[in-house]
Design a protein around this motif. Structure first.
Motif, PDB file in Angstrom:
ATOM      1  N   ALA A 161       8.085   5.697  -7.800  1.00  0.00           N
ATOM      2  CA  ALA A 161       7.715   4.336  -8.288  1.00  0.00           C
ATOM      3  C   ALA A 161       9.004   3.372  -8.205  1.00  0.00           C
ATOM      4  CB  ALA A 161       7.033   4.253  -9.669  1.00  0.00           C
ATOM      5  N   ALA A 162       9.905   4.179  -8.522  1.00  0.00           N
ATOM      6  CA  ALA A 162      11.038   3.126  -8.421  1.00  0.00           C
ATOM      7  C   ALA A 162      11.561   2.607  -7.196  1.00  0.00           C
ATOM      8  CB  ALA A 162      12.410   3.857  -9.167  1.00  0.00           C
ATOM      9  N   ASP A 163      11.324   3.596  -5.990  1.00  0.00           N
ATOM     10  CA  ASP A 163      11.524   3.177  -4.741  1.00  0.00           C
ATOM     11  C   ASP A 163      10.676   1.852  -4.389  1.00  0.00           C
ATOM     12  OD1 ASP A 163      13.392   5.041  -4.546  1.00  0.00           O
ATOM     13  OD2 ASP A 163      12.143   6.367  -3.271  1.00  0.00           O
TER      14      ASP A 163
ATOM     15  N   PRO B 187       3.635  -4.462   2.921  1.00  0.00           N
ATOM     16  CA  PRO B 187       4.255  -3.458   3.356  1.00  0.00           C
ATOM     17  C   PRO B 187       3.491  -2.025   3.012  1.00  0.00           C
ATOM     18  CG  PRO B 187       5.097  -4.489   1.005  1.00  0.00           C
ATOM     19  CD  PRO B 187       4.145  -5.249   1.646  1.00  0.00           C
ATOM     20  N   VAL B 188       3.854  -1.209   3.614  1.00  0.00           N
ATOM     21  CA  VAL B 188       3.193   0.273   3.409  1.00  0.00           C
ATOM     22  C   VAL B 188       4.111   1.181   3.263  1.00  0.00           C
ATOM     23  CG1 VAL B 188       1.875   1.945   4.720  1.00  0.00           C
ATOM     24  CG2 VAL B 188       1.371  -0.793   5.219  1.00  0.00           C
ATOM     25  N   PHE B 189       4.084   1.833   2.318  1.00  0.00           N
ATOM     26  CA  PHE B 189       5.036   3.058   1.849  1.00  0.00           C
ATOM     27  C   PHE B 189       4.178   4.471   1.989  1.00  0.00           C
ATOM     28  CE2 PHE B 189       5.557  -0.777  -0.543  1.00  0.00           C
ATOM     29  CZ  PHE B 189       6.937  -1.255  -0.242  1.00  0.00           C
ATOM     30  N   ALA B 190       5.038   5.325   2.156  1.00  0.00           N
ATOM     31  CA  ALA B 190       4.291   6.877   2.293  1.00  0.00           C
ATOM     32  C   ALA B 190       4.927   7.860   1.359  1.00  0.00           C
ATOM     33  CB  ALA B 190       4.092   7.187   3.865  1.00  0.00           C
ATOM     34  N   VAL B 191       4.436   8.719   0.859  1.00  0.00           N
ATOM     35  CA  VAL B 191       5.012   9.776   0.125  1.00  0.00           C
ATOM     36  C   VAL B 191       4.370  11.044   0.767  1.00  0.00           C
ATOM     37  CG1 VAL B 191       4.999  10.927  -2.283  1.00  0.00           C
ATOM     38  CG2 VAL B 191       4.888   8.582  -1.904  1.00  0.00           C
ATOM     39  N   PRO B 192       4.911  11.579   1.851  1.00  0.00           N
ATOM     40  CA  PRO B 192       4.454  12.735   2.417  1.00  0.00           C
ATOM     41  C   PRO B 192       4.337  13.944   1.837  1.00  0.00           C
ATOM     42  CG  PRO B 192       6.629  12.155   3.345  1.00  0.00           C
ATOM     43  CD  PRO B 192       6.071  11.080   2.256  1.00  0.00           C
TER      44      PRO B 192
ATOM     45  N   LEU C   3       9.748  -3.660  -3.261  1.00  0.00           N
ATOM     46  CA  LEU C   3       9.263  -5.126  -3.537  1.00  0.00           C
ATOM     47  C   LEU C   3       9.771  -6.230  -3.975  1.00  0.00           C
ATOM     48  CD1 LEU C   3       5.540  -3.567  -4.511  1.00  0.00           C
ATOM     49  CD2 LEU C   3       6.166  -4.529  -2.477  1.00  0.00           C
ATOM     50  N   THR C   4      10.746  -5.732  -5.118  1.00  0.00           N
ATOM     51  CA  THR C   4      11.535  -6.908  -5.797  1.00  0.00           C
ATOM     52  C   THR C   4      12.672  -7.351  -4.435  1.00  0.00           C
ATOM     53  OG1 THR C   4      11.725  -5.606  -7.770  1.00  0.00           O
ATOM     54  CG2 THR C   4      13.232  -7.121  -7.565  1.00  0.00           C
ATOM     55  N   ILE C   5      13.013  -6.732  -3.775  1.00  0.00           N
ATOM     56  CA  ILE C   5      14.140  -7.126  -2.596  1.00  0.00           C
ATOM     57  C   ILE C   5      13.295  -8.036  -1.819  1.00  0.00           C
ATOM     58  CG2 ILE C   5      15.395  -6.334  -0.626  1.00  0.00           C
ATOM     59  CD1 ILE C   5      16.298  -3.866  -2.198  1.00  0.00           C
ATOM     60  N   ARG C   6      11.966  -7.535  -1.349  1.00  0.00           N
ATOM     61  CA  ARG C   6      11.070  -8.284  -0.286  1.00  0.00           C
ATOM     62  C   ARG C   6      10.858  -9.794  -0.969  1.00  0.00           C
ATOM     63  NH1 ARG C   6       5.597  -8.669   0.830  1.00  0.00           N
ATOM     64  NH2 ARG C   6       5.273  -8.755   2.996  1.00  0.00           N
TER      65      ARG C   6
ATOM     66  N   ALA D 104       0.749  -1.254  -0.094  1.00  0.00           N
ATOM     67  CA  ALA D 104       0.135  -0.064   0.026  1.00  0.00           C
ATOM     68  C   ALA D 104       0.900   1.346  -0.058  1.00  0.00           C
ATOM     69  CB  ALA D 104      -0.838   0.050   1.442  1.00  0.00           C
ATOM     70  N   VAL D 105       0.676   2.180  -0.920  1.00  0.00           N
ATOM     71  CA  VAL D 105       1.187   3.471  -0.970  1.00  0.00           C
ATOM     72  C   VAL D 105       0.227   4.679  -0.599  1.00  0.00           C
ATOM     73  CG1 VAL D 105       2.613   4.969  -2.314  1.00  0.00           C
ATOM     74  CG2 VAL D 105       2.741   2.732  -2.716  1.00  0.00           C
ATOM     75  N   VAL D 106       0.740   5.346   0.563  1.00  0.00           N
ATOM     76  CA  VAL D 106      -0.108   6.361   1.105  1.00  0.00           C
ATOM     77  C   VAL D 106       0.532   7.747   0.729  1.00  0.00           C
ATOM     78  CG1 VAL D 106      -1.264   7.390   3.058  1.00  0.00           C
ATOM     79  CG2 VAL D 106      -0.705   4.966   2.945  1.00  0.00           C
TER      80      VAL D 106
END
Length: 75
Positions: free
Chosen positions: A63-65, A32-37, A70-73, A8-10
């Motif tokens: 998006a690259a991050d 995993p949860v990702f954030a773009v503040p 996700l690729t590493i995970r 999820a990307v917030v």
């Protein structure tokens, strides 16, 4: 729809954002949860900053991050 995603990307979520329900759903099923503040002074970014400071989300700048994490995970 979190169950169908890899994470999820917030993006700029306010304090009472509906995005937080997606975050809790993602956490419940181990996604995993990702954030773009946005700016730390913006009310529209409060939830992202709280998620980041509590360690519940990973900071991403694009998006690259997310794809890299996700690729590493999955490897």
């Amino acid at each position: 729809m979190v169950a169908l995603s890899a994470g999820a990307v917030v993006v700029e979520a306010a304090a009472r954002s509906r995005a937080l329900s997606a975050v809790h759903s993602a956490q419940a099923i181990g996604r995993p949860v990702f954030a773009v503040p946005g700016p730390v002074t913006s009310a529209c970014s409060v939830s992202c900053h709280v998620l980041l400071s509590s360690g519940e989300a990973r900071l991403v700048t694009g998006a690259a991050d997310v794809l890299s994490a996700l690729t590493i995970r999955s490897a």
